[in-house]
Design an enzyme around this catalytic site. Sequence first.
Site, PDB file in Angstrom:
ATOM      1  N   PRO A  89       0.821  -1.226   0.000  1.00  0.00           N
ATOM      2  CG  PRO A  89      -0.484  -1.391   1.930  1.00  0.00           C
ATOM      3  CD  PRO A  89       0.668  -2.006   1.219  1.00  0.00           C
ATOM      4  CD  GLU A 116       0.625  -7.063  11.425  1.00  0.00           C
ATOM      5  OE1 GLU A 116       0.009  -6.028  11.145  1.00  0.00           O
ATOM      6  OE2 GLU A 116       0.086  -8.189  11.477  1.00  0.00           O
ATOM      7  NE  ARG A 154      -7.854  -6.384 -20.714  1.00  0.00           N
ATOM      8  CZ  ARG A 154      -8.870  -6.958 -21.351  1.00  0.00           C
ATOM      9  NH1 ARG A 154      -9.205  -8.200 -21.065  1.00  0.00           N
ATOM     10  NH2 ARG A 154      -9.543  -6.296 -22.261  1.00  0.00           N
ATOM     11  CG  ASP A 169      -8.058   1.002 -29.180  1.00  0.00           C
ATOM     12  OD1 ASP A 169      -8.232   0.791 -30.380  1.00  0.00           O
ATOM     13  OD2 ASP A 169      -7.014   0.685 -28.568  1.00  0.00           O
TER      14      ASP A 169
HETATM   15  N1  4HQ Z   1      -0.949  -5.163   1.131  1.00  0.00           N
HETATM   16  N2  4HQ Z   1      -1.803  -2.918  -2.924  1.00  0.00           N
HETATM   17  C1  4HQ Z   1       0.899  -6.820   1.394  1.00  0.00           C
HETATM   18  C2  4HQ Z   1      -1.850  -4.388   0.408  1.00  0.00           C
HETATM   19  C3  4HQ Z   1      -1.594  -3.967  -0.988  1.00  0.00           C
HETATM   20  C4  4HQ Z   1      -2.345  -3.022  -1.708  1.00  0.00           C
HETATM   21  C5  4HQ Z   1      -1.183  -5.232   2.564  1.00  0.00           C
HETATM   22  C6  4HQ Z   1       0.255  -5.766   0.574  1.00  0.00           C
HETATM   23  C7  4HQ Z   1      -0.402  -6.251   3.315  1.00  0.00           C
HETATM   24  C8  4HQ Z   1       1.590  -7.527   3.593  1.00  0.00           C
HETATM   25  N3  4HQ Z   1      -0.627  -4.379  -1.802  1.00  0.00           N
HETATM   26  N4  4HQ Z   1       0.927  -6.481   2.798  1.00  0.00           N
HETATM   27  N5  4HQ Z   1      -3.401  -2.332  -1.294  1.00  0.00           N
HETATM   28  O1  4HQ Z   1      -2.872  -4.017   0.937  1.00  0.00           O
HETATM   29  O2  4HQ Z   1      -0.744  -3.747  -2.973  1.00  0.00           O
END
Ligand code: 4HQ
Length: 246
Positions: A89, A116, A154, A169
């Site tokens: 994230p 975590e 894709r 497109d």
């Molecule tokens: N993660 N976009 C992996 C995500 C996430 C997201 C949370 C990734 C927990 C361990 N990854 N960790 N949104 O929520 O890519």
Amino acid sequence: MRVQVLTIFPELFEPFLSTSLVGRAIEKGLLEVRVHDLRDFTADRHRSVDDEPYGGGGGMVMMAPPWIRAVREVAAAAGDRCWRVLLSPQGVRLDDAKVRELAGRADLVLLCGRYEGIDERVRQTVVDEEISIGDYVLSGGELPAMVLIEALSRQVPGVVGLADSVANDSFRLGLLDHPHYTRPPVVEGLEVPEVLTAGDHAKIRRWREQEALRATLEKRPDLLARPEVVAGLTPEQRRELERSKS
Ligand code: 4HQ
């Protein structure tokens, strides 16, 4: 293109990689996906991948050594010219432009974390880029990796058929898609717009262009703030856009 995935849940990828468009792309040899179990790169009897966080607090943290070993081995097998992406994230938000950019790379390695998070030193040593699929918290990077693989597939020439690529497109131009209809002609009293059944193909194309613009104005006006999107509009769409502003 080739994508390698590192995860502690390789089985999550099995149905995804054998079904639908992605499954066919792999069968046809247009896309190669190798999924590796992170635990195969551990050094202890218990195949541990996580430990308690330094500084205390709840939850577990993925240890750096298995990740560093795994990424280095997998990257070496790819001739060391691969791009290493951590799904997280904290990453850059995935969009159409980013998908195209990544699709231009021959070899990708995707790191899917759990718990975590991952020891910061993994990012510092073996990650080229962090990517997020959106501002919400998931339990692991596996679903984001699948989202990315599907979007990438894709963009590989030959994966999406001709009929679909035309529809595709519309997003490339930055507008939303126009509405679609199929049989039956009446659903819950709602009829198919007459223009679609009258057989005038130039008129149908213009109707779809205007409906795409209308849908974008209504649902995603932010997309029309981009100059390259406005530049891609037809003269008729531009007139409609001006009309909508007054
Ligand atoms: N993660 N976009 C992996 C995500 C996430 C997201 C949370 C990734 C927990 C361990 N990854 N960790 N949104 O929520 O890519």
